[in-house]
Design an enzyme around this catalytic site. Sequence first.
Site, PDB file in Angstrom:
ATOM      1  N   ASN A 168      43.379  43.670  31.914  1.00 37.69           N
ATOM      2  CA  ASN A 168      41.826  42.861  31.782  1.00 37.69           C
ATOM      3  C   ASN A 168      41.211  43.114  30.732  1.00 37.69           C
ATOM      4  O   ASN A 168      41.170  43.911  30.002  1.00 37.69           O
ATOM      5  CB  ASN A 168      41.402  43.353  33.081  1.00 37.69           C
ATOM      6  CG  ASN A 168      40.440  44.984  32.756  1.00 37.69           C
ATOM      7  OD1 ASN A 168      39.444  44.881  32.285  1.00 37.69           O
ATOM      8  ND2 ASN A 168      41.150  45.971  32.851  1.00 37.69           N
TER       9      ASN A 168
ATOM     10  N   ASN B 217      32.904  57.110  31.551  1.00 39.20           N
ATOM     11  CA  ASN B 217      33.987  56.296  31.344  1.00 39.20           C
ATOM     12  C   ASN B 217      34.137  56.572  29.836  1.00 39.20           C
ATOM     13  O   ASN B 217      33.455  55.697  28.847  1.00 39.20           O
ATOM     14  CB  ASN B 217      33.254  54.880  31.627  1.00 39.20           C
ATOM     15  CG  ASN B 217      34.425  53.808  31.346  1.00 39.20           C
ATOM     16  OD1 ASN B 217      35.295  54.221  30.424  1.00 39.20           O
ATOM     17  ND2 ASN B 217      34.363  52.511  31.889  1.00 39.20           N
ATOM     18  N   PHE B 218      34.966  57.461  29.321  1.00 41.93           N
ATOM     19  CA  PHE B 218      35.258  57.492  28.078  1.00 41.93           C
ATOM     20  C   PHE B 218      36.665  56.738  27.716  1.00 41.93           C
ATOM     21  O   PHE B 218      37.468  57.506  26.795  1.00 41.93           O
ATOM     22  CB  PHE B 218      35.389  59.202  27.779  1.00 41.93           C
ATOM     23  CG  PHE B 218      34.147  59.950  27.871  1.00 41.93           C
ATOM     24  CD1 PHE B 218      33.001  59.231  27.905  1.00 41.93           C
ATOM     25  CD2 PHE B 218      34.306  61.190  27.482  1.00 41.93           C
ATOM     26  CE1 PHE B 218      31.888  59.859  27.732  1.00 41.93           C
ATOM     27  CE2 PHE B 218      32.983  62.067  27.469  1.00 41.93           C
ATOM     28  CZ  PHE B 218      31.668  61.182  27.584  1.00 41.93           C
TER      29      PHE B 218
ATOM     30  N   CYS C  63      37.578  53.119  28.420  1.00 40.14           N
ATOM     31  CA  CYS C  63      37.668  51.815  28.331  1.00 40.14           C
ATOM     32  C   CYS C  63      38.241  51.398  27.134  1.00 40.14           C
ATOM     33  O   CYS C  63      37.401  51.853  26.145  1.00 40.14           O
ATOM     34  CB  CYS C  63      36.330  50.977  28.842  1.00 40.14           C
ATOM     35  SG  CYS C  63      36.691  49.189  28.778  1.00 40.14           S
TER      36      CYS C  63
ATOM     37  N   ASN D 132      42.577  56.101  32.443  1.00 41.16           N
ATOM     38  CA  ASN D 132      41.970  54.804  32.211  1.00 41.16           C
ATOM     39  C   ASN D 132      43.031  53.817  31.591  1.00 41.16           C
ATOM     40  O   ASN D 132      44.053  54.139  31.640  1.00 41.16           O
ATOM     41  CB  ASN D 132      40.893  54.870  30.957  1.00 41.16           C
ATOM     42  CG  ASN D 132      40.014  53.575  31.223  1.00 41.16           C
ATOM     43  OD1 ASN D 132      40.142  52.536  31.524  1.00 41.16           O
ATOM     44  ND2 ASN D 132      38.590  53.877  31.584  1.00 41.16           N
TER      45      ASN D 132
ATOM     46  N   CYS E 155      79.154  44.003  44.777  1.00 44.03           N
ATOM     47  CA  CYS E 155      78.245  43.037  43.825  1.00 44.03           C
ATOM     48  C   CYS E 155      78.941  43.492  42.444  1.00 44.03           C
ATOM     49  O   CYS E 155      78.798  42.911  41.409  1.00 44.03           O
ATOM     50  CB  CYS E 155      76.848  43.238  43.902  1.00 44.03           C
ATOM     51  SG  CYS E 155      76.305  44.768  43.481  1.00 44.03           S
TER      52      CYS E 155
ATOM     53  N   CYS F 226      77.080  48.107  39.340  1.00 41.34           N
ATOM     54  CA  CYS F 226      77.113  49.324  38.861  1.00 41.34           C
ATOM     55  C   CYS F 226      78.346  49.272  37.673  1.00 41.34           C
ATOM     56  O   CYS F 226      78.051  50.106  36.807  1.00 41.34           O
ATOM     57  CB  CYS F 226      77.588  50.301  39.931  1.00 41.34           C
ATOM     58  SG  CYS F 226      79.050  49.937  40.999  1.00 41.34           S
TER      59      CYS F 226
ATOM     60  N   CYS G  26      74.078  53.849  37.472  1.00 42.53           N
ATOM     61  CA  CYS G  26      74.769  52.977  38.839  1.00 42.53           C
ATOM     62  C   CYS G  26      73.950  52.979  40.010  1.00 42.53           C
ATOM     63  O   CYS G  26      73.682  52.010  40.706  1.00 42.53           O
ATOM     64  CB  CYS G  26      76.301  53.592  38.921  1.00 42.53           C
ATOM     65  SG  CYS G  26      76.375  55.385  39.521  1.00 42.53           S
TER      66      CYS G  26
ATOM     67  N   CYS H 125      72.097  49.760  41.908  1.00 42.51           N
ATOM     68  CA  CYS H 125      72.869  49.515  43.167  1.00 42.51           C
ATOM     69  C   CYS H 125      71.756  48.991  44.240  1.00 42.51           C
ATOM     70  O   CYS H 125      70.808  49.573  44.327  1.00 42.51           O
ATOM     71  CB  CYS H 125      73.453  50.752  43.752  1.00 42.51           C
ATOM     72  SG  CYS H 125      74.104  50.205  45.564  1.00 42.51           S
TER      73      CYS H 125
END
Lengths: 433, 424
Positions: B73, B131-132, B134, B199, B344, B347, B383, B387
């Site tokens: 932001n 707030n040190f 931002c 922060n 699949c 791995c 692996c 997986c």
Amino acid sequence: MSDLPEQRSESVFDDFKSAYTSAQAVVEANRCLYCSDAPCITACPTAINIPEFIRKISTGNLRGSANSIFASNVLGMSCSRVCPVETLCMGDCVYNEMGVPPIQIGKLQRYATDNAYEKGWSFFEAGADTGKSVGIVGAGPAGLACAHELRRFGHAVTIYDKRDVPGGLNTTGIAPYKLRADKSMAEVEWVLQIGGIHIEHGVDVPGNTSWDDLSAKHDALFLGFGLGPDSVLDLPGNGATGVHGAVAFIEAFKTGQVDLANVRNAIVVGGGNTAVDAVRELLGLGVPNVKMVYRGAEPAMSGYAHEWREAKNEGARAVWHAQPVGFAGEGSVTGLQCVRTDDAKRPMPGTEHTIAADLILVAVGQAKLGDLVAGLSGVETEWGKILCEEDGATGKPGVYAGGHCRNGGKEVVNAVAEGRDAARAMNKYLGGV
Amino acid sequence: MPSLKTNCAGITSPNPFWLASAPPTNSGEQIQRAFDAGWGGAVWKTLGSPIQNVSSRFGAIRWKGSAGVGFNNIELITDRPLDVNFREIYETKKKYPEHAIIASLMVETREEGREIIKRSEDAGADGLELNFGCPHGMCERGMGSAVGQEPAVNERITSWVKEFSNVPVLVKLTPNVGDIVPHGLAAQAGGADGVSLINTIKSIIGVDIDNFVPQPVVGTKSSNGGYCGAAVRPIALHMCASLARDPRFNVPISGIGGITNWRDAVEFILLGSSSVQVCTEVMLHGYRIVEDMNEGLLNYMKEHNFETIDEMVGKAVPALSDWGNLDLNYEVVAKIDETTCIGCQNCMVACHDGAHQCIHPNADLTVRVPTIDLDECVGCNLCQIVCPVPDCISMVEVDNGFAPASWNEHVDQGQPLRHKKGSH
């Protein structure tokens, strides 16, 4: 090439499987596990790199995705619609092992290839002219795939087809809720973009053109002429009006119009995929009662279970264990005479009965056309199918074959693979690398 | 029944879940809805001289269809009049006396500070957070991380804030430093009752690759922003733990950075946080996520027999050590559960290309379950990480017959080390 008529009975059909929106496609693409040495690739006769094309959808590289598909299968657009993915790629998706719905590979492939068509992307250029010429008999999927691959190598190609319209069964035979004839024609045009593929229609080999003529014109030949007419049931009453071969009937309503206004009860004889297609098509064309009549029990039918399930959802009924023995009716058919069969599909005497019907489609197979090649010495056949090496080479040097005339009746994707691979073998035969 | 009651640096709340100072704490109406949803506290959107914001302000990393695993932001502190903010603090505190309301402050001068601290306390704030941290916009005006990056300035400002205040003071630290410890110690030296961290991290979230402008796009330009969301959690955990394990540091920590659920919160607490602050996940999914956080934390405490949050605080800190103290003779290898493997082979490709080439195709080529060469497996976890099936690959301890020996012990005392694997 002649255009399809505007008015075709098949036009009432919408796509059975809907197209993905881009949002849907990306969600589904993101589910893909991108397997290594993926089983879906092995299950695809053309070995499309499926995880790769799906990953490219997820990254927004849609052009690359389509390229990955077409590089393996130039008819990837029609295959995405007509492939029985449930028993091929999707059937082998590892998610099935996990009890998770498999990736909708067909719909993703359709998404990528439709985009390529819509945006006019093309991916291929013809190779430098080699001075060699190849004649291809049959402008169906096998012949088109073969022609396209040969052009990439730079060989001149002429396709001969006995019909006025190209595309073979993709145009005349595929169930219209998967692929309508106009879509098949669009695919042919897309394939022809590579340039240098000439199609001569109305050429019937060896009817009006001899093998010797073709052999003299070309350095090599590819046979992709498919199957012959529907097998007939040579039973009493055959020839009555209202009895048709299923394949011929399907071609009639896909490429023109059929009048079914007075048909109340239709019967399709058979238990294979053509029979199941015909049942769904008749229902879609508005016939109120459609029954499939099959000699065996439901589990024995050769048609895909997922297709038959949909047919039932659409209102189809079946008469199991019934074998036709004759056609009832004077002039016009009024019913199919059958006997009951036992578990071994043997007729049981004394069980004769008649099932009312005013239309009967016979889907019990098609003639094999092995006899057509009698004039090509060295080309051998078995049970009417052309015998080939794995690369498509027949017993006669320089003559290759693929598709239904070779495999007896497999899927479009098998025809594409056979045509493409034969082209690669022919290129070597012609001295290419 | 365990209690979620929290006391962080003297600020108490019904549970440890506080909303971090950010858009979700912009107004009293929002914070009251958040308290109704189950949040224990809220750090008010930073107060100071109201600013003017840009449009647009946020950017996010999209990963596999989900936005916000990383978030950024360029919004500044409150843009609402201070009067309005203080009135809403008063009304909210009056309505929710048990909940913690912390006023986040960012001021330019000592006098301005004295004024805003007094008004915060008058409004009923239970604590202050400086707030040190931002890292965008405000730091260009000498505030925010411009303060937090200088330990001497940090300590000085903290000390005068303490001079003026009668409620606990937390100093919110910036992660945009090489080592967090001197900054935590500076806050402590200035008299801070606790620190909150981290922060946001200075970042560019992406680039509009068609128009050649970084994101978020403000017309034809952009600016660096502050990075947050789940992706920053590892950095935040490390900084939290770095302070928690430093023997010189002994004030409480309010942990912030990529907390998305109760599990993440437990991690922060085990590494030394006595409360946690959440922003991004709320921005993405709303205040409602706190229901699962409260419930999940309570269930976790029951399972592990914790009665209070305090019992959990820092529980994993002693296990954090320098690399030189790790046991080099400890050995694990990967094991694939053939019954749940779906074949699949991710791995296999990961091990082959990204690790030590010890996962191979099954000797029976009809079987897709890979096999592991245990003599080569270095036990790296890759692996298991790739997986897709939970618990399919486990890392199993191997008894190699060697007594434990760290690098330091090996160097100092000559402890024998096991043979290296996968190093040929």
